[in-house]
Motif scaffolding. Sequence first.
Motif, PDB file in Angstrom:
ATOM      1  N   THR A 166      16.043 -29.505 110.454  1.00 45.55           N
ATOM      2  CA  THR A 166      15.118 -29.667 111.578  1.00 45.55           C
ATOM      3  C   THR A 166      15.845 -29.395 112.893  1.00 45.55           C
ATOM      4  N   LYS A 167      17.070 -29.895 112.984  1.00 44.11           N
ATOM      5  CA  LYS A 167      17.852 -29.739 114.215  1.00 44.11           C
ATOM      6  C   LYS A 167      18.450 -28.341 114.349  1.00 44.11           C
ATOM      7  N   HIS A 168      18.999 -27.797 113.263  1.00 40.65           N
ATOM      8  CA  HIS A 168      19.782 -26.561 113.351  1.00 40.65           C
ATOM      9  C   HIS A 168      19.072 -25.310 112.845  1.00 40.65           C
ATOM     10  N   GLY A 169      17.979 -25.470 112.111  1.00 42.55           N
ATOM     11  CA  GLY A 169      17.305 -24.324 111.496  1.00 42.55           C
ATOM     12  C   GLY A 169      16.940 -23.202 112.443  1.00 42.55           C
ATOM     13  N   PRO A 170      16.287 -23.506 113.579  1.00 46.65           N
ATOM     14  CA  PRO A 170      15.918 -22.418 114.495  1.00 46.65           C
ATOM     15  C   PRO A 170      17.124 -21.647 115.032  1.00 46.65           C
ATOM     16  N   LEU A 171      18.226 -22.364 115.277  1.00 48.20           N
ATOM     17  CA  LEU A 171      19.433 -21.702 115.772  1.00 48.20           C
ATOM     18  C   LEU A 171      20.052 -20.815 114.693  1.00 48.20           C
ATOM     19  N   VAL A 172      20.017 -21.277 113.447  1.00 48.88           N
ATOM     20  CA  VAL A 172      20.531 -20.468 112.333  1.00 48.88           C
ATOM     21  C   VAL A 172      19.669 -19.219 112.178  1.00 48.88           C
ATOM     22  N   HIS A 173      18.348 -19.375 112.277  1.00 52.92           N
ATOM     23  CA  HIS A 173      17.445 -18.224 112.167  1.00 52.92           C
ATOM     24  C   HIS A 173      17.792 -17.167 113.214  1.00 52.92           C
ATOM     25  N   THR A 174      17.975 -17.586 114.450  1.00 57.32           N
ATOM     26  CA  THR A 174      18.313 -16.653 115.529  1.00 57.32           C
ATOM     27  C   THR A 174      19.636 -15.950 115.239  1.00 57.32           C
ATOM     28  N   GLN A 175      20.639 -16.713 114.814  1.00 51.84           N
ATOM     29  CA  GLN A 175      21.949 -16.128 114.525  1.00 51.84           C
ATOM     30  C   GLN A 175      21.877 -15.180 113.330  1.00 51.84           C
ATOM     31  N   GLN A 176      21.064 -15.492 112.334  1.00 54.15           N
ATOM     32  CA  GLN A 176      20.932 -14.617 111.166  1.00 54.15           C
ATOM     33  C   GLN A 176      20.334 -13.270 111.556  1.00 54.15           C
ATOM     34  N   GLU A 177      19.421 -13.279 112.516  1.00 52.89           N
ATOM     35  CA  GLU A 177      18.868 -12.012 112.993  1.00 52.89           C
ATOM     36  C   GLU A 177      19.948 -11.171 113.654  1.00 52.89           C
ATOM     37  N   VAL A 178      20.817 -11.822 114.433  1.00 56.26           N
ATOM     38  CA  VAL A 178      21.927 -11.108 115.073  1.00 56.26           C
ATOM     39  C   VAL A 178      22.915 -10.618 114.013  1.00 56.26           C
ATOM     40  N   GLN A 179      23.254 -11.477 113.044  1.00 61.84           N
ATOM     41  CA  GLN A 179      24.217 -11.128 112.002  1.00 61.84           C
ATOM     42  C   GLN A 179      23.739  -9.970 111.138  1.00 61.84           C
ATOM     43  N   ALA A 180      22.427  -9.835 111.004  1.00 60.52           N
ATOM     44  CA  ALA A 180      21.892  -8.736 110.205  1.00 60.52           C
ATOM     45  C   ALA A 180      22.320  -7.396 110.795  1.00 60.52           C
ATOM     46  N   MET A 181      22.514  -7.376 112.101  1.00 57.22           N
ATOM     47  CA  MET A 181      22.950  -6.138 112.757  1.00 57.22           C
ATOM     48  C   MET A 181      24.461  -5.943 112.670  1.00 57.22           C
ATOM     49  N   LEU A 182      25.207  -7.025 112.640  1.00 57.73           N
ATOM     50  CA  LEU A 182      26.675  -6.968 112.633  1.00 57.73           C
ATOM     51  C   LEU A 182      27.220  -7.673 111.405  1.00 57.73           C
ATOM     52  N   SER A 183      27.658  -6.937 110.407  1.00 61.31           N
ATOM     53  CA  SER A 183      28.195  -7.602 109.235  1.00 61.31           C
ATOM     54  C   SER A 183      29.614  -7.100 108.982  1.00 61.31           C
ATOM     55  N   ILE A 184      30.571  -7.747 109.665  1.00 61.69           N
ATOM     56  CA  ILE A 184      31.980  -7.386 109.545  1.00 61.69           C
ATOM     57  C   ILE A 184      32.807  -8.669 109.656  1.00 61.69           C
ATOM     58  N   GLY A 185      33.933  -8.712 108.969  1.00 56.45           N
ATOM     59  CA  GLY A 185      34.792  -9.894 109.018  1.00 56.45           C
ATOM     60  C   GLY A 185      35.449 -10.035 110.383  1.00 56.45           C
ATOM     61  N   GLN A 186      35.928 -11.234 110.671  1.00 57.10           N
ATOM     62  CA  GLN A 186      36.593 -11.507 111.938  1.00 57.10           C
ATOM     63  C   GLN A 186      37.963 -12.102 111.682  1.00 57.10           C
ATOM     64  N   LEU A 187      38.913 -11.731 112.535  1.00 59.83           N
ATOM     65  CA  LEU A 187      40.258 -12.289 112.467  1.00 59.83           C
ATOM     66  C   LEU A 187      40.230 -13.696 113.045  1.00 59.83           C
ATOM     67  N   VAL A 188      40.673 -14.684 112.248  1.00 66.78           N
ATOM     68  CA  VAL A 188      40.690 -16.073 112.680  1.00 66.78           C
ATOM     69  C   VAL A 188      42.073 -16.447 113.174  1.00 66.78           C
ATOM     70  N   ASP A 189      43.103 -16.002 112.463  1.00 68.06           N
ATOM     71  CA  ASP A 189      44.467 -16.388 112.808  1.00 68.06           C
ATOM     72  C   ASP A 189      45.427 -15.329 112.285  1.00 68.06           C
ATOM     73  N   MET A 190      46.542 -15.153 112.992  1.00 67.29           N
ATOM     74  CA  MET A 190      47.590 -14.235 112.546  1.00 67.29           C
ATOM     75  C   MET A 190      48.925 -14.931 112.741  1.00 67.29           C
ATOM     76  N   GLN A 191      49.705 -14.998 111.676  1.00 68.90           N
ATOM     77  CA  GLN A 191      51.030 -15.604 111.741  1.00 68.90           C
ATOM     78  C   GLN A 191      52.038 -14.569 111.243  1.00 68.90           C
ATOM     79  N   TRP A 192      53.215 -14.608 111.792  1.00 66.94           N
ATOM     80  CA  TRP A 192      54.244 -13.665 111.364  1.00 66.94           C
ATOM     81  C   TRP A 192      55.597 -14.357 111.381  1.00 66.94           C
ATOM     82  N   LYS A 193      56.503 -13.802 110.624  1.00 67.91           N
ATOM     83  CA  LYS A 193      57.878 -14.293 110.666  1.00 67.91           C
ATOM     84  C   LYS A 193      58.818 -13.151 110.308  1.00 67.91           C
ATOM     85  N   LEU A 194      59.988 -13.235 110.863  1.00 67.62           N
ATOM     86  CA  LEU A 194      61.035 -12.253 110.594  1.00 67.62           C
ATOM     87  C   LEU A 194      61.907 -12.793 109.480  1.00 67.62           C
TER      88      LEU A 194
END
Length: 199
Positions: free
Chosen positions: A112-140
């Motif tokens: 009830t609280k989040h459904g409309p916001l999820v619906h809106t985001q799903q419409e946007v996501q339908a246009m953009l379906s690609i992974g996102q970089l969350v974190d990058m760690q490196w070491k020598l």
Amino acid sequence: MPGLDASNGATEVVGNIGRLSLELLTDTCQHILSYLQGLTRGVDSSQISNTFQRNGLNLDESALQSIVRFLMLTFRSAGKSNLSAGDLVSKLEEGCSQWPKASLQVVHKLWTKHGPLVHTQQEVQAMLSIGQLVDMQWKLGMAVSSDTCRSLNSPFVSVLLKMAEPSGQISQKSFEMTIPQFQNFHKQFKEMAAVLEMV
């Protein structure tokens, strides 16, 4: 809704969801709903697992993943179909009769609280379906020996990438590069940064 009938293993997953306290179910659903609203970059199953363990619930990795996938599929499908909270609960009850009433009340309240916001985001996501970089760690590192050579003394760079897949799951990819490979990698990133500055 796909994946919500008993033939797809929903009964077992719903049984495991029924083992969750209402607080744990609410917390897990909120993680998933935050992702589906675009507020977070993914659903970190290890964080959810740690929360379960701190609260005395030990589920194996496969059961946990099944719960997360099931809830994600449920909320994503409901968002795409623009279901009301009542319709979502009805679909869940039709798909599996094992749902505890209290768990369905949690789902109803959160949707009830989040459904409309999820619906809106799903419409946007339908246009953009690609992974996102969350974190990058490196070491020598320094390779000092191998099976075929006793003294390598060869430096390398080890990179760990955390990616939020379009499904919402966070995956890790790791690779190693020699110093010349890393220098080429760095050069390409500098070129990308220069192009982005011109945009």
